[in-house]
Write a protein that holds these residues in place. Structure first.
Motif, PDB file in Angstrom:
ATOM      1  N   TRP A  18      -8.919  69.754  -4.653  1.00 20.60           N
ATOM      2  CA  TRP A  18      -9.072  68.623  -3.747  1.00 20.60           C
ATOM      3  C   TRP A  18     -10.486  68.047  -3.820  1.00 20.60           C
ATOM      4  CZ3 TRP A  18      -5.841  65.693  -0.900  1.00 20.60           C
ATOM      5  CH2 TRP A  18      -6.422  64.823   0.025  1.00 20.60           C
ATOM      6  N   ASP A  19     -11.472  68.931  -3.942  1.00 18.56           N
ATOM      7  CA  ASP A  19     -12.871  68.499  -3.933  1.00 18.56           C
ATOM      8  C   ASP A  19     -13.327  67.903  -5.264  1.00 18.56           C
ATOM      9  OD1 ASP A  19     -13.190  69.248  -1.302  1.00 18.56           O
ATOM     10  OD2 ASP A  19     -13.982  71.236  -1.769  1.00 18.56           O
ATOM     11  N   MET A  20     -12.536  68.042  -6.309  1.00 16.46           N
ATOM     12  CA  MET A  20     -12.928  67.525  -7.622  1.00 16.46           C
ATOM     13  C   MET A  20     -12.641  66.033  -7.732  1.00 16.46           C
ATOM     14  SD  MET A  20     -11.465  70.558 -10.082  1.00 16.46           S
ATOM     15  CE  MET A  20     -11.861  69.678 -11.604  1.00 16.46           C
ATOM     16  N   PRO A  21     -13.517  65.264  -8.376  1.00 18.03           N
ATOM     17  CA  PRO A  21     -13.198  63.863  -8.661  1.00 18.03           C
ATOM     18  C   PRO A  21     -11.994  63.770  -9.596  1.00 18.03           C
ATOM     19  CG  PRO A  21     -15.534  64.337  -9.048  1.00 18.03           C
ATOM     20  CD  PRO A  21     -14.857  65.650  -8.850  1.00 18.03           C
ATOM     21  N   ALA A  22     -11.315  62.629  -9.570  1.00 16.82           N
ATOM     22  CA  ALA A  22     -10.106  62.449 -10.383  1.00 16.82           C
ATOM     23  C   ALA A  22     -10.398  62.670 -11.861  1.00 16.82           C
ATOM     24  CB  ALA A  22      -9.533  61.054 -10.154  1.00 16.82           C
ATOM     25  N   SER A  23     -11.562  62.216 -12.334  1.00 20.67           N
ATOM     26  CA  SER A  23     -11.882  62.368 -13.761  1.00 20.67           C
ATOM     27  C   SER A  23     -11.987  63.834 -14.150  1.00 20.67           C
ATOM     28  CB  SER A  23     -13.189  61.639 -14.081  1.00 20.67           C
ATOM     29  OG  SER A  23     -14.255  62.152 -13.287  1.00 20.67           O
ATOM     30  N   GLU A  24     -12.546  64.666 -13.261  1.00 21.41           N
ATOM     31  CA  GLU A  24     -12.670  66.094 -13.554  1.00 21.41           C
ATOM     32  C   GLU A  24     -11.309  66.772 -13.516  1.00 21.41           C
ATOM     33  OE1 GLU A  24     -15.596  68.240 -11.369  1.00 21.41           O
ATOM     34  OE2 GLU A  24     -17.121  66.679 -11.595  1.00 21.41           O
ATOM     35  N   ARG A  25     -10.472  66.378 -12.557  1.00 23.55           N
ATOM     36  CA  ARG A  25      -9.129  66.965 -12.507  1.00 23.55           C
ATOM     37  C   ARG A  25      -8.362  66.606 -13.777  1.00 23.55           C
ATOM     38  NH1 ARG A  25      -9.202  64.623  -7.585  1.00 23.55           N
ATOM     39  NH2 ARG A  25      -7.477  63.224  -8.092  1.00 23.55           N
ATOM     40  N   GLN A  26      -8.468  65.361 -14.199  1.00 25.07           N
ATOM     41  CA  GLN A  26      -7.752  64.943 -15.394  1.00 25.07           C
ATOM     42  C   GLN A  26      -8.234  65.731 -16.615  1.00 25.07           C
ATOM     43  OE1 GLN A  26      -6.612  60.886 -15.832  1.00 25.07           O
ATOM     44  NE2 GLN A  26      -7.234  60.807 -17.971  1.00 25.07           N
ATOM     45  N   ARG A  27      -9.544  65.963 -16.701  1.00 23.71           N
ATOM     46  CA  ARG A  27     -10.064  66.756 -17.812  1.00 23.71           C
ATOM     47  C   ARG A  27      -9.505  68.171 -17.772  1.00 23.71           C
ATOM     48  NH1 ARG A  27     -14.926  64.092 -17.447  1.00 23.71           N
ATOM     49  NH2 ARG A  27     -15.746  65.585 -15.930  1.00 23.71           N
ATOM     50  N   ALA A  28      -9.430  68.750 -16.556  1.00 24.56           N
ATOM     51  CA  ALA A  28      -8.906  70.110 -16.422  1.00 24.56           C
ATOM     52  C   ALA A  28      -7.434  70.167 -16.830  1.00 24.56           C
ATOM     53  CB  ALA A  28      -9.078  70.594 -14.983  1.00 24.56           C
TER      54      ALA A  28
ATOM     55  N   ARG B 244      -1.818  64.597  -3.285  1.00 26.49           N
ATOM     56  CA  ARG B 244      -3.027  64.107  -2.612  1.00 26.49           C
ATOM     57  C   ARG B 244      -2.671  63.153  -1.478  1.00 26.49           C
ATOM     58  NH1 ARG B 244      -7.440  65.997  -4.989  1.00 26.49           N
ATOM     59  NH2 ARG B 244      -8.851  64.479  -4.030  1.00 26.49           N
ATOM     60  N   TRP B 245      -1.562  63.443  -0.819  1.00 28.06           N
ATOM     61  CA  TRP B 245      -1.142  62.694   0.356  1.00 28.06           C
ATOM     62  C   TRP B 245      -1.608  63.386   1.636  1.00 28.06           C
ATOM     63  CZ3 TRP B 245       4.682  61.260  -0.839  1.00 28.06           C
ATOM     64  CH2 TRP B 245       4.708  60.351  -1.912  1.00 28.06           C
ATOM     65  N   LEU B 246      -2.126  64.603   1.500  1.00 27.52           N
ATOM     66  CA  LEU B 246      -2.519  65.380   2.670  1.00 27.52           C
ATOM     67  C   LEU B 246      -3.729  66.227   2.294  1.00 27.52           C
ATOM     68  CD1 LEU B 246      -1.439  65.823   5.586  1.00 27.52           C
ATOM     69  CD2 LEU B 246      -0.226  67.828   4.720  1.00 27.52           C
ATOM     70  N   ASP B 247      -4.747  66.204   3.138  1.00 25.63           N
ATOM     71  CA  ASP B 247      -5.983  66.957   2.913  1.00 25.63           C
ATOM     72  C   ASP B 247      -5.745  68.424   3.279  1.00 25.63           C
ATOM     73  OD1 ASP B 247      -8.521  68.077   2.952  1.00 25.63           O
ATOM     74  OD2 ASP B 247      -9.450  66.415   4.028  1.00 25.63           O
ATOM     75  N   PRO B 248      -5.916  69.363   2.341  1.00 22.10           N
ATOM     76  CA  PRO B 248      -5.639  70.772   2.650  1.00 22.10           C
ATOM     77  C   PRO B 248      -6.741  71.468   3.443  1.00 22.10           C
ATOM     78  CG  PRO B 248      -6.385  70.569   0.389  1.00 22.10           C
ATOM     79  CD  PRO B 248      -6.266  69.169   0.922  1.00 22.10           C
ATOM     80  N   ARG B 249      -7.914  70.856   3.562  1.00 18.40           N
ATOM     81  CA  ARG B 249      -9.047  71.563   4.156  1.00 18.40           C
ATOM     82  C   ARG B 249      -8.839  71.958   5.621  1.00 18.40           C
ATOM     83  NH1 ARG B 249     -13.431  67.375   1.867  1.00 18.40           N
ATOM     84  NH2 ARG B 249     -11.755  66.021   2.622  1.00 18.40           N
ATOM     85  N   PRO B 250      -8.285  71.082   6.487  1.00 11.71           N
ATOM     86  CA  PRO B 250      -8.050  71.540   7.870  1.00 11.71           C
ATOM     87  C   PRO B 250      -7.060  72.702   7.949  1.00 11.71           C
ATOM     88  CG  PRO B 250      -7.961  69.141   7.726  1.00 11.71           C
ATOM     89  CD  PRO B 250      -7.973  69.656   6.322  1.00 11.71           C
ATOM     90  N   PHE B 251      -6.102  72.733   7.028  1.00 11.58           N
ATOM     91  CA  PHE B 251      -5.118  73.816   7.013  1.00 11.58           C
ATOM     92  C   PHE B 251      -5.759  75.129   6.551  1.00 11.58           C
ATOM     93  CE2 PHE B 251      -2.901  69.844   6.637  1.00 11.58           C
ATOM     94  CZ  PHE B 251      -1.759  69.997   7.391  1.00 11.58           C
ATOM     95  N   ALA B 252      -6.698  75.007   5.599  1.00 12.72           N
ATOM     96  CA  ALA B 252      -7.338  76.192   5.040  1.00 12.72           C
ATOM     97  C   ALA B 252      -8.218  76.909   6.053  1.00 12.72           C
ATOM     98  CB  ALA B 252      -8.158  75.808   3.806  1.00 12.72           C
ATOM     99  N   GLU B 253      -8.545  76.256   7.154  1.00 10.91           N
ATOM    100  CA  GLU B 253      -9.332  76.918   8.193  1.00 10.91           C
ATOM    101  C   GLU B 253      -8.574  78.081   8.827  1.00 10.91           C
ATOM    102  OE1 GLU B 253     -10.706  74.060  11.004  1.00 10.91           O
ATOM    103  OE2 GLU B 253     -11.760  72.848   9.505  1.00 10.91           O
ATOM    104  N   TYR B 254      -7.262  78.126   8.593  1.00 13.43           N
ATOM    105  CA  TYR B 254      -6.442  79.202   9.151  1.00 13.43           C
ATOM    106  C   TYR B 254      -6.246  80.355   8.164  1.00 13.43           C
ATOM    107  CZ  TYR B 254      -5.426  76.133  13.041  1.00 13.43           C
ATOM    108  OH  TYR B 254      -5.554  75.331  14.145  1.00 13.43           O
ATOM    109  N   LEU B 255      -7.080  80.403   7.108  1.00 12.02           N
ATOM    110  CA  LEU B 255      -6.959  81.474   6.119  1.00 12.02           C
ATOM    111  C   LEU B 255      -7.075  82.871   6.737  1.00 12.02           C
ATOM    112  CD1 LEU B 255      -8.699  80.225   2.848  1.00 12.02           C
ATOM    113  CD2 LEU B 255      -6.379  81.114   3.096  1.00 12.02           C
ATOM    114  N   PRO B 256      -7.995  83.119   7.682  1.00 13.68           N
ATOM    115  CA  PRO B 256      -8.044  84.470   8.283  1.00 13.68           C
ATOM    116  C   PRO B 256      -6.721  84.877   8.931  1.00 13.68           C
ATOM    117  CG  PRO B 256     -10.040  83.255   8.807  1.00 13.68           C
ATOM    118  CD  PRO B 256      -9.104  82.276   8.166  1.00 13.68           C
TER     119      PRO B 256
END
Length: 288
Positions: A69-79, A31-43
């Motif tokens: 990335w979009d999940m809160p820390a508590s939800e990630r920990q539960r997963a 979680r040192w880098l936001d993947p969302r701008p990179f994911a815009e290049y999926l096509p």
């Protein structure tokens, strides 16, 4: 990183994009880098994956990465906890038990450490140690244990202990447990921006012996070159541990430290030039 990723995609070479992705995934997991701008290049990634030169699907894993990335820390920990406790993978998030443990440790969810260790005991292959695989590794476990008290002193203690051991048995393997441990501990300290550690880290670096400088005559000869500005004031130390320490010291506020001896800046420039000339990167001018 985004500009570098864009230039690799613009080269049109899947074999150029794949190594960049391998650098990005651990940064996303920490979680040192936001993947969302990179994911815009999926096509573009999907298109590149259809070429004959592509050996794998460059677009795989991205939707799961964004979901995490979009999940809160508590939800990630539960997963993570659910996958570890049940042994059943979470296909929606792309998590098997090893990925859940890896991410939990990188995110410093140390309360899951007993569950991770218990899971590892059930699987003899759980601690398969290889730098490029996303599995729980002994170096990450040691870091998690070091955080139980003063994490900074814990990390420094791990580095010091490993350097002392290497004085008796030099370790040239960058992927060995000890050298990975040093690298991971330094990454944490650099990310925390602990600039007050510059002096202690330089002291640790200077404690690394250099057999070529073992005699007064050799050191005096080196000092003459340094006095003329050809070399850095400190004679170089060799090995992966020394390299990791130099990069950490530079990142924490002394970018000129060992710069003449390492030539790292010039090496990066020449490497980039060769990559552009070979078509593995699109030049910055062309990209604009």
């Amino acid at each position: 990183m985004l500009a570098f990723f864009e230039q690799a995609i613009a080269s049109g070479k899947p074999e150029a994009v794949a190594p960049v992705e391998e650098v990005l995934w651990p940064l996303f997991a920490r979680r040192w880098l936001d993947p969302r701008p990179f994911a815009e290049y999926l096509p573009q990634l999907r298109e590149l994956s259809r070429t004959k030169a592509s050996s794998r699907d460059l677009a795989s894993g991205w939707p799961e990465e964004i979901a995490l990335w979009d999940m809160p820390a508590s939800e990630r920990q539960r997963a993570y906890s659910q996958v570890l406790s049940t042994g059943r993978p979470n296909d929606e998030l792309g998590l098997a038990w090893n990925g859940a443990a890896y991410r939990a440790m990188l995110e410093e969810m140390d309360n899951l450490l007993p569950l991770i260790e218990a899971t590892m005991e059930k699987d003899p292959n759980a601690n398969y140690q290889k730098a490029e695989t996303k599995v729980p590794r002994a170096d990450l476990l040691e870091l998690a244990r070091a955080r139980s008290g003063d994490c900074v002193q814990g990390y420094i203690g791990l580095i010091r202990q490993e350097l002392e051991e290497q004085q008796h048995r030099p370790d040239p393997d960058p992927n060995s447990f000890g050298n990975r441990l040093i690298r991971e501990a330094l990454l944490e300290l650099v990310h925390a921006d602990r600039k007050e550690l510059l002096a202690p880290l330089k002291g640790l670096w200077r404690s690394i012996p250099n057999p070529e400088m073992s005699t007064p005559e050799k050191r005096q000869e080196y000092a003459r070159y340094a006095a003329r500005g050809f070399r850095d004031p400190d004679y170089p130390r060799t090995g992966p541990a020394a390299d990791h320490l130099v990069r950490a010291i530079q990142a924490l506020g002394d970018p000129s430290f060992q710069e003449k001896n390492s030539g790292r800046r010039e090496l990066l420039k020449s490497t980039r030039k060769r990559l552009v000339e070979a078509g593995w990167l699109r030049s910055t001018v062309e990209a604009q």
